[in-house]
Design an enzyme around this catalytic site. Structure first.
Site, PDB file in Angstrom:
ATOM      1  N   CYS A 125       0.819  -1.207   0.000  1.00 20.96           N
ATOM      2  CA  CYS A 125       0.000   0.000   0.000  1.00 20.96           C
ATOM      3  C   CYS A 125       0.854   1.259   0.000  1.00 20.96           C
ATOM      4  O   CYS A 125       0.406   2.326  -0.417  1.00 20.96           O
ATOM      5  CB  CYS A 125      -0.916   0.018   1.225  1.00 20.96           C
ATOM      6  SG  CYS A 125      -2.144  -1.303   1.235  1.00 20.96           S
ATOM      7  N   ALA A 134      -0.910   4.446  11.491  1.00 18.75           N
ATOM      8  CA  ALA A 134      -2.263   4.749  11.952  1.00 18.75           C
ATOM      9  C   ALA A 134      -2.871   3.536  12.639  1.00 18.75           C
ATOM     10  O   ALA A 134      -3.592   3.667  13.649  1.00 18.75           O
ATOM     11  CB  ALA A 134      -3.129   5.186  10.772  1.00 18.75           C
TER      12      ALA A 134
END
Length: 432
Positions: free
Chosen positions: A51, A195
């Site tokens: 990603c 995150a």
């Protein structure tokens, strides 16, 4: 041949661009691997796709032509102009490519330093290349060693604790203005590895409400479901921050994502807000630190504290491992580069000995077997002694710059057949 890396990652590109290029769709990655291996100057190819990064690794015979071809593949994949893409691409070549891959596998180049997922993604890149037949001896050796470096880094250090320690240090700093996270409302901007760690940490500390905001809703939903949080679109960032006691940002984007104006609005009515900016480059405008009622903690303010922690020590330890492994790999590769020449030289010497013995037998047919054996043994010893010093020396010189030139000089001095040298590297070739 030399290894070349052309890539784009969270360190070089904004998330909006990275999202159009990176990803783990098997079909598109396989097509990219095939296209890279079909390039004119490429003999082997593999792709690491996550990603947060897309990197093409190739064994090439030319630098400039190969860079252009592989860069074009990434430009086309993004659907952007060359002018837009090129500033965000990076290139590593030969020794630099080896060092980069080892750092990637060890987790030093990850958004969340030390995260273990990248090791599996590196292994998948090798597996796909092997399955497609685009990985040969050069990249297979490189990737296998990178995987060993990644495993060694995690076995000998606690590098996987680096990112959680960073968040823990930030929360420790935040306690002065925020107090305990338990019962607080938290907004998390971003949905990547860092995150995820932040969301997990807040949930573990008993946050009353966690909202995850991300440009890609699917990634935010996946993260929120895992930790019992909720999601909101990035367009609702102002409203989410206005309700939060703590904002954690870690988007990996370039440019300011949270401006002073948005934070001023959130602080109206005498509210207080703590902001932890874990992004590199920063997400939050540093000028926000001057706002009344706002406490800003960013990587710059955490750097010295984290570097002195166990996490900082582990990062330094992994860097030492990577440095050691890169040096060992390059030494072994340089020594291997002269092996075909050495083997071909010894093969030539064996041929000369055999030819001279046949000539001797034709001139002295009455030579008894015992005498013939003694003569053969003596001639072979002479040949071995004559070749010993130059072959040992060329291997020693292989550790220095210009190893290929020394091998070429040896081949030229002894008039070795280039085909005989190249045959050593092929299956079923010559052996020493």
């Amino acid at each position: 041949m030399s290894v070349l890396v052309v890539g784009i990652s969270h360190n070089s590109a904004p998330v909006s661009l990275l999202e159009r290029v990176a990803g783990t769709d098997d079909d598109s990655v396989a097509k990219l691997v095939a296209a890279a291996s079909a390039a004119a100057h490429v003999s082997e190819a593999a792709v690491i796709s996550t990603c947060n990064r897309l990197e093409v690794y190739a064994d090439v015979d030319r630098f400039h032509g190969s860079v252009e071809e592989l860069s074009t593949l990434l430009v086309d994949r993004a659907g952007e102009s060359t002018e837009t893409m090129l500033p965000h691409l990076y290139v590593h070549y030969d020794d630099g490519a080896v060092s980069h891959l080892f750092q990637v596998a060890a987790g030093l180049d990850s958004m969340a330093v030390g995260e273990g997922q990248i090791l599996g993604q590196t292994r998948e890149a090798l597996r796909l290349g092997q399955e497609l037949g685009t990985v040969g001896p050069a990249l297979n050796s490189l990737f296998q060693q990178a995987l060993r470096v990644g495993k060694r880094s995690r076995a000998e250090t606690d590098i996987d604790r680096a990112a959680p320690s960073l968040i823990t240090s930030a929360l420790r700093r935040a306690s002065d203005s925020l107090g305990d996270v338990a019962g607080r409302r938290v907004a998390v901007l971003g949905a990547g590895s860092m995150a995820g760690l932040a969301t997990a940490t807040m949930a573990r500390h008993g946050a009353a409400d966690i909202v995850v905001l991300n440009r890609t809703a699917e990634r935010a939903d996946r993260l929120a479901r895992e930790y019992g949080a909720r999601t909101a679109p990035v367009s609702d960032l102002g409203a989410a921050v206005a309700e939060a006691d703590l904002l954690v940002t870690c988007t990996g984007a370039t440019g300011v994502q949270v401006g002073v104006d948005l934070l001023e609005q959130a602080l109206q009515g005498g509210r207080r807000l703590t902001v932890i900016d874990l992004a590199l480059p920063h997400d939050v405008d540093p000028a926000a630190a001057e706002l009344d009622g706002l406490s800003l903690i960013n990587l710059a303010s955490l750097a010295s504290e984290v570097d002195d922690t166990e996490a900082g020590t582990e990062v330094r330890a992994v860097r030492d491992i990577v440095t050691e492994e890169v040096a060992a790999f390059l030494t072994a590769r340089r020594q291997a580069s002269v092996t075909p020449t050495v083997v071909a030289l010894r093969s030539m010497a064996t041929g000369v000995v055999d030819a001279e013995m046949s000539r001797l037998e034709s001139r002295l047919p009455e030579l008894d077997p015992a005498a013939r054996a003694e003569v053969l043994h003596t001639v072979r010893r002479v040949a071995d002694k004559l070749l010993h010093e130059p072959t040992v020396r060329v291997r020693e010189l292989a550790n220095e710059t210009g190893a290929v030139s020394y091998a070429a000089a040896l081949a030229e001095l002894f008039a070795l057949d280039p085909e005989a040298v190249s045959a050593v590297t092929r299956p079923g070739g010559l052996s020493s």
